[in-house]
Design a protein around this motif. Sequence first.
Motif, PDB file in Angstrom:
ATOM      1  N   HIS A 296       0.861  -1.184   0.000  1.00 54.45           N
ATOM      2  CA  HIS A 296       0.000   0.000   0.000  1.00 54.45           C
ATOM      3  C   HIS A 296       0.903   1.241   0.000  1.00 54.45           C
ATOM      4  O   HIS A 296       1.923   1.283   0.685  1.00 54.45           O
ATOM      5  N   ALA A 297       0.521   2.246  -0.784  1.00 55.93           N
ATOM      6  CA  ALA A 297       1.264   3.502  -0.848  1.00 55.93           C
ATOM      7  C   ALA A 297       0.261   4.653  -0.832  1.00 55.93           C
ATOM      8  O   ALA A 297      -0.846   4.522  -1.353  1.00 55.93           O
ATOM      9  N   TYR A 298       0.676   5.786  -0.240  1.00 52.72           N
ATOM     10  CA  TYR A 298      -0.266   6.870   0.033  1.00 52.72           C
ATOM     11  C   TYR A 298       0.215   8.185  -0.594  1.00 52.72           C
ATOM     12  O   TYR A 298       1.392   8.557  -0.476  1.00 52.72           O
ATOM     13  N   TYR A 299      -0.730   8.878  -1.220  1.00 52.94           N
ATOM     14  CA  TYR A 299      -0.439  10.151  -1.890  1.00 52.94           C
ATOM     15  C   TYR A 299      -1.561  11.143  -1.629  1.00 52.94           C
ATOM     16  O   TYR A 299      -2.663  10.768  -1.220  1.00 52.94           O
ATOM     17  N   ASP A 300      -1.256  12.410  -1.893  1.00 53.45           N
ATOM     18  CA  ASP A 300      -2.319  13.419  -1.866  1.00 53.45           C
ATOM     19  C   ASP A 300      -3.200  13.279  -3.101  1.00 53.45           C
ATOM     20  O   ASP A 300      -4.429  13.261  -3.003  1.00 53.45           O
ATOM     21  N   ILE A 301      -2.547  13.185  -4.268  1.00 55.98           N
ATOM     22  CA  ILE A 301      -3.267  13.119  -5.536  1.00 55.98           C
ATOM     23  C   ILE A 301      -2.668  12.024  -6.416  1.00 55.98           C
ATOM     24  O   ILE A 301      -1.444  11.925  -6.546  1.00 55.98           O
ATOM     25  N   ILE A 302      -3.545  11.237  -7.007  1.00 56.64           N
ATOM     26  CA  ILE A 302      -3.137  10.287  -8.031  1.00 56.64           C
ATOM     27  C   ILE A 302      -3.739  10.744  -9.355  1.00 56.64           C
ATOM     28  O   ILE A 302      -4.932  11.046  -9.439  1.00 56.64           O
ATOM     29  N   ILE A 303      -2.905  10.798 -10.372  1.00 60.63           N
ATOM     30  CA  ILE A 303      -3.333  11.160 -11.725  1.00 60.63           C
ATOM     31  C   ILE A 303      -3.250   9.902 -12.575  1.00 60.63           C
ATOM     32  O   ILE A 303      -2.181   9.291 -12.704  1.00 60.63           O
ATOM     33  N   ILE A 304      -4.368   9.492 -13.137  1.00 64.48           N
ATOM     34  CA  ILE A 304      -4.410   8.268 -13.933  1.00 64.48           C
ATOM     35  C   ILE A 304      -4.347   8.646 -15.408  1.00 64.48           C
ATOM     36  O   ILE A 304      -5.335   9.083 -16.003  1.00 64.48           O
TER      37      ILE A 304
ATOM     38  N   ALA B 177      -3.797   0.960 -14.171  1.00 66.16           N
ATOM     39  CA  ALA B 177      -4.813   0.952 -13.120  1.00 66.16           C
ATOM     40  C   ALA B 177      -5.800  -0.163 -13.453  1.00 66.16           C
ATOM     41  O   ALA B 177      -6.496  -0.106 -14.465  1.00 66.16           O
ATOM     42  N   LYS B 178      -5.845  -1.194 -12.621  1.00 64.63           N
ATOM     43  CA  LYS B 178      -6.694  -2.353 -12.876  1.00 64.63           C
ATOM     44  C   LYS B 178      -8.102  -2.160 -12.324  1.00 64.63           C
ATOM     45  O   LYS B 178      -9.085  -2.634 -12.899  1.00 64.63           O
ATOM     46  N   LYS B 179      -8.187  -1.475 -11.190  1.00 63.49           N
ATOM     47  CA  LYS B 179      -9.473  -1.301 -10.512  1.00 63.49           C
ATOM     48  C   LYS B 179      -9.393  -0.062  -9.643  1.00 63.49           C
ATOM     49  O   LYS B 179      -8.327   0.270  -9.109  1.00 63.49           O
ATOM     50  N   VAL B 180     -10.503   0.654  -9.503  1.00 67.70           N
ATOM     51  CA  VAL B 180     -10.546   1.816  -8.617  1.00 67.70           C
ATOM     52  C   VAL B 180     -11.719   1.657  -7.651  1.00 67.70           C
ATOM     53  O   VAL B 180     -12.703   0.984  -7.950  1.00 67.70           O
ATOM     54  N   ASN B 181     -11.585   2.292  -6.503  1.00 72.95           N
ATOM     55  CA  ASN B 181     -12.667   2.319  -5.522  1.00 72.95           C
ATOM     56  C   ASN B 181     -12.861   3.755  -5.073  1.00 72.95           C
ATOM     57  O   ASN B 181     -12.006   4.337  -4.410  1.00 72.95           O
ATOM     58  N   PHE B 182     -13.992   4.330  -5.481  1.00 73.23           N
ATOM     59  CA  PHE B 182     -14.306   5.713  -5.138  1.00 73.23           C
ATOM     60  C   PHE B 182     -15.370   5.798  -4.040  1.00 73.23           C
ATOM     61  O   PHE B 182     -15.956   6.854  -3.821  1.00 73.23           O
ATOM     62  N   SER B 183     -15.626   4.692  -3.345  1.00 73.10           N
ATOM     63  CA  SER B 183     -16.721   4.676  -2.376  1.00 73.10           C
ATOM     64  C   SER B 183     -16.338   5.250  -1.016  1.00 73.10           C
ATOM     65  O   SER B 183     -17.201   5.698  -0.264  1.00 73.10           O
ATOM     66  N   THR B 184     -15.049   5.249  -0.681  1.00 67.20           N
ATOM     67  CA  THR B 184     -14.596   5.766   0.615  1.00 67.20           C
ATOM     68  C   THR B 184     -14.018   7.151   0.415  1.00 67.20           C
ATOM     69  O   THR B 184     -12.864   7.310   0.008  1.00 67.20           O
ATOM     70  N   GLN B 185     -14.812   8.165   0.675  1.00 68.51           N
ATOM     71  CA  GLN B 185     -14.395   9.538   0.381  1.00 68.51           C
ATOM     72  C   GLN B 185     -13.136   9.911   1.138  1.00 68.51           C
ATOM     73  O   GLN B 185     -12.961   9.589   2.307  1.00 68.51           O
ATOM     74  N   ASN B 186     -12.228  10.567   0.419  1.00 70.89           N
ATOM     75  CA  ASN B 186     -10.948  11.068   0.931  1.00 70.89           C
ATOM     76  C   ASN B 186      -9.915   9.962   1.141  1.00 70.89           C
ATOM     77  O   ASN B 186      -8.798  10.225   1.585  1.00 70.89           O
ATOM     78  N   ASP B 187     -10.274   8.730   0.846  1.00 69.77           N
ATOM     79  CA  ASP B 187      -9.310   7.621   0.828  1.00 69.77           C
ATOM     80  C   ASP B 187      -9.646   6.736  -0.370  1.00 69.77           C
ATOM     81  O   ASP B 187     -10.021   5.576  -0.236  1.00 69.77           O
TER      82      ASP B 187
ATOM     83  N   THR C  89      -3.264  -1.628  -8.715  1.00 70.49           N
ATOM     84  CA  THR C  89      -2.394  -2.003  -9.830  1.00 70.49           C
ATOM     85  C   THR C  89      -1.877  -3.422  -9.595  1.00 70.49           C
ATOM     86  O   THR C  89      -2.280  -4.086  -8.644  1.00 70.49           O
ATOM     87  N   PHE C  90      -1.002  -3.889 -10.459  1.00 73.88           N
ATOM     88  CA  PHE C  90      -0.541  -5.281 -10.395  1.00 73.88           C
ATOM     89  C   PHE C  90       0.122  -5.610  -9.064  1.00 73.88           C
ATOM     90  O   PHE C  90      -0.135  -6.661  -8.470  1.00 73.88           O
ATOM     91  N   ARG C  91       0.963  -4.724  -8.567  1.00 75.07           N
ATOM     92  CA  ARG C  91       1.714  -5.014  -7.345  1.00 75.07           C
ATOM     93  C   ARG C  91       1.309  -4.165  -6.137  1.00 75.07           C
ATOM     94  O   ARG C  91       1.597  -4.537  -5.004  1.00 75.07           O
TER      95      ARG C  91
ATOM     96  N   GLU D 144     -13.616   2.401 -18.976  1.00 75.95           N
ATOM     97  CA  GLU D 144     -14.358   1.217 -18.534  1.00 75.95           C
ATOM     98  C   GLU D 144     -14.290   1.000 -17.029  1.00 75.95           C
ATOM     99  O   GLU D 144     -15.291   0.674 -16.391  1.00 75.95           O
ATOM    100  N   ILE D 145     -13.114   1.182 -16.419  1.00 77.29           N
ATOM    101  CA  ILE D 145     -13.003   0.892 -14.984  1.00 77.29           C
ATOM    102  C   ILE D 145     -13.627   1.982 -14.109  1.00 77.29           C
ATOM    103  O   ILE D 145     -13.786   1.784 -12.907  1.00 77.29           O
ATOM    104  N   PHE D 146     -13.992   3.114 -14.707  1.00 82.32           N
ATOM    105  CA  PHE D 146     -14.589   4.207 -13.938  1.00 82.32           C
ATOM    106  C   PHE D 146     -16.101   4.301 -14.107  1.00 82.32           C
ATOM    107  O   PHE D 146     -16.789   4.898 -13.283  1.00 82.32           O
TER     108      PHE D 146
END
Length: 320
Positions: free
Chosen positions: A5-13, A86-96, A101-103, A251-253
């Motif tokens: 797991h890695a943490y950032y302020d902003i991820i740009i896909i 980006a294989k899958k995204v989860n936008f259900s938990t706001q602010n997290d 990705t693969f690894r 598609e993944i969004f």
Amino acid sequence: MKKKHAYYDIIIIGGGPAGLTAAIYTGRAKLKTLVLEKSFIGGSASSSSEIINYPGFPSGITGLALTKLFHEQATLLGAEFKLTAAKKVNFSTQNDYTVDTFRTIYHAKSIIITAGGIPRLTNAKNEEKFLFDKGISFCATCDAAACENKTILVVGSGNAALEEAIFLSKFAKKIFIAVRKDESQLKAGKAIQSEAKNNPKLSFIWNKSVSSFNGDTYLDSVSLKDTLTGSEETLPIDRCFLFIGYTPDSEIFAHQINCSSAGYIKTNEQMQTSRPGIFAAGDIREKTVRQIATAIGDGATAAITAGKYIDSITNNLPDI
């Protein structure tokens, strides 16, 4: 395999012009920024052989050189880059929000989607057989060297098709351009039309569409169908380039944010999607003009608005 797991302020896909511009702005704002790009930095813009309508380069510049400058600037301002999908995204938990990705599973307070589009196919018979370096290409700059003294078919009628055909003429001995309609329906601008029609290596084939790609292990001909009469003919070629547009890579969004019926992500003027803290910019966004210049404007707007959003949740301010 247990993922990190890695943490950032902003991820740009997406690492095209919109994503690179957003990274320049978020990096300059001292936000911990990660850009995820599944193929190559610069996106489809980097394959343009000549860009003459981008401000600041009166003599023109290649897409690769221009996006390389964007990348260098974003890196100098602190943005990190990972070449992974980006294989899958989860936008259900706001602010997290998370991007899988693969690894690694990446976490962010806000996400900017700049995934752009994927080349549109003809859906002709045997098309899948000749993708991935078996005769069908989407990038003249990438594959021009393999076209030395070859016979090429370009499919398309817009600026990109004609511009890339002209570039390929520096290498190939003969280039056919298949257009589904007649000459009056050519979509490209008048200036590029004139240049293409005056190029002795280029020949237009009007009212023709590809019905089949043919060959054993490698493409050696195409079957062309007359769109008026329905008759078919076979054209021997060494390679085919498709420049018939793109479809949004959304598609993944699509199941988590609002998209148009065509798959483009819906946003407001601040690039905000239907989900708080999730923004979209560039060619993946529903809009009327898709150019490098407009992608850059989108990316800058998305980055500024995303920064304000992060400020609002960090300092318990009213949501923007």
